[in-house]
Design a protein around this motif. Structure first.
Motif, PDB file in Angstrom:
ATOM      1  N   VAL A  72       0.813  -1.214   0.000  1.00 30.95           N
ATOM      2  CA  VAL A  72       0.000   0.000   0.000  1.00 30.95           C
ATOM      3  C   VAL A  72       0.852   1.272   0.000  1.00 30.95           C
ATOM      4  O   VAL A  72       0.457   2.271  -0.611  1.00 30.95           O
ATOM      5  CB  VAL A  72      -1.009   0.006   1.181  1.00 30.95           C
ATOM      6  N   ILE A  73       2.022   1.232   0.616  1.00 36.72           N
ATOM      7  CA  ILE A  73       2.864   2.423   0.666  1.00 36.72           C
ATOM      8  C   ILE A  73       3.364   2.739  -0.754  1.00 36.72           C
ATOM      9  O   ILE A  73       3.980   1.910  -1.401  1.00 36.72           O
ATOM     10  CB  ILE A  73       4.066   2.237   1.612  1.00 36.72           C
ATOM     11  N   GLY A  74       3.036   3.919  -1.226  1.00 34.74           N
ATOM     12  CA  GLY A  74       3.430   4.337  -2.569  1.00 34.74           C
ATOM     13  C   GLY A  74       2.415   4.005  -3.654  1.00 34.74           C
ATOM     14  O   GLY A  74       2.545   4.446  -4.791  1.00 34.74           O
ATOM     15  N   ARG A  75       1.396   3.234  -3.318  1.00 39.39           N
ATOM     16  CA  ARG A  75       0.367   2.860  -4.299  1.00 39.39           C
ATOM     17  C   ARG A  75      -0.656   3.989  -4.438  1.00 39.39           C
ATOM     18  O   ARG A  75      -0.866   4.769  -3.526  1.00 39.39           O
ATOM     19  CB  ARG A  75      -0.323   1.575  -3.812  1.00 39.39           C
ATOM     20  N   THR A  76      -1.313   4.052  -5.559  1.00 37.44           N
ATOM     21  CA  THR A  76      -2.377   5.021  -5.794  1.00 37.44           C
ATOM     22  C   THR A  76      -3.705   4.425  -5.352  1.00 37.44           C
ATOM     23  O   THR A  76      -3.966   3.245  -5.600  1.00 37.44           O
ATOM     24  CB  THR A  76      -2.440   5.399  -7.294  1.00 37.44           C
ATOM     25  N   SER A  77      -4.518   5.229  -4.713  1.00 38.84           N
ATOM     26  CA  SER A  77      -5.820   4.751  -4.231  1.00 38.84           C
ATOM     27  C   SER A  77      -6.680   4.242  -5.384  1.00 38.84           C
ATOM     28  O   SER A  77      -6.598   4.733  -6.504  1.00 38.84           O
ATOM     29  CB  SER A  77      -6.557   5.864  -3.488  1.00 38.84           C
ATOM     30  N   GLY A  78      -7.481   3.240  -5.079  1.00 36.42           N
ATOM     31  CA  GLY A  78      -8.425   2.716  -6.056  1.00 36.42           C
ATOM     32  C   GLY A  78      -7.824   1.828  -7.121  1.00 36.42           C
ATOM     33  O   GLY A  78      -8.412   1.672  -8.192  1.00 36.42           O
ATOM     34  N   THR A  79      -6.669   1.208  -6.850  1.00 37.01           N
ATOM     35  CA  THR A  79      -5.997   0.457  -7.917  1.00 37.01           C
ATOM     36  C   THR A  79      -5.777  -1.025  -7.640  1.00 37.01           C
ATOM     37  O   THR A  79      -5.164  -1.702  -8.459  1.00 37.01           O
ATOM     38  CB  THR A  79      -4.625   1.095  -8.239  1.00 37.01           C
ATOM     39  N   VAL A  80      -6.281  -1.572  -6.539  1.00 42.86           N
ATOM     40  CA  VAL A  80      -6.110  -3.008  -6.292  1.00 42.86           C
ATOM     41  C   VAL A  80      -7.046  -3.774  -7.216  1.00 42.86           C
ATOM     42  O   VAL A  80      -8.260  -3.536  -7.238  1.00 42.86           O
ATOM     43  CB  VAL A  80      -6.393  -3.365  -4.811  1.00 42.86           C
ATOM     44  N   ALA A  81      -6.481  -4.682  -7.970  1.00 41.71           N
ATOM     45  CA  ALA A  81      -7.264  -5.478  -8.923  1.00 41.71           C
ATOM     46  C   ALA A  81      -8.324  -6.298  -8.189  1.00 41.71           C
ATOM     47  O   ALA A  81      -8.071  -6.880  -7.137  1.00 41.71           O
ATOM     48  CB  ALA A  81      -6.345  -6.403  -9.707  1.00 41.71           C
ATOM     49  N   GLY A  82      -9.502  -6.322  -8.751  1.00 36.56           N
ATOM     50  CA  GLY A  82     -10.569  -7.150  -8.218  1.00 36.56           C
ATOM     51  C   GLY A  82     -11.346  -6.551  -7.065  1.00 36.56           C
ATOM     52  O   GLY A  82     -12.257  -7.182  -6.548  1.00 36.56           O
TER      53      GLY A  82
END
Length: 146
Positions: A72-82
């Motif tokens: 999650v650190i560094g990831r953009t919100s709303g982008t986890v597949a599924g």
């Protein structure tokens, strides 16, 4: 004039000596502050227990009521597949870091109005630091972060 020059040199050397003596003390104080700000992953694991009814981390993590939080650190919100994110969280395009996670955990609606995440019970700042330190131990695939 010579006495003035010698006095100026002496004061200059004394200033450098003082700076040299203070440098290790200042470095210790600053590094201690940085270490405290990083949090304790082991303590963060205990804090994360409050989040586990909705979120998972680790190699077998899956989306539940909330998305899995691997990497999650560094990831953009709303982008986890599924995972079916709220339009608000998708549109927010937040890059998750210490400050954005801390703000979101405290008041999700203030960060992304319309998100489905309910407010968490209040956490102490140290608990937030520890939680984020724990989350930072997971890479996107659920293995250990580098």
């Amino acid at each position: 004039m010579t006495n003035e020059r010698n006095g100026a040199r002496r004061r200059s050397r004394e200033g450098w000596r003082a700076a040299a003596c203070l440098a290790p003390v200042l470095a210790t104080v600053l590094s201690a502050g940085a270490a405290n700000a990083d949090g304790d992953p082991a303590a963060g694991k205990r804090v994360f227990a409050r989040c586990q009814s909705c979120h998972q981390v680790g190699e077998k993590a899956r989306n539940l009521v909330g998305p899995e939080l691997n990497g999650v650190i560094g990831r953009t919100s709303g982008t986890v597949a599924g995972y079916a994110y709220s339009p608000a969280l998708k549109a927010a395009a937040i890059t998750w870091d210490h400050d954005t996670i801390a703000a979101f955990v405290a008041k999700p609606q203030a960060v992304a109005k319309g998100t489905r995440m309910p407010p968490a019970p209040p956490l102490k700042p140290a608990d937030v630091d520890n939680l984020i330190a724990y989350l930072a131990t997971f890479a996107a695939d659920g293995g250990a972060a580098q």
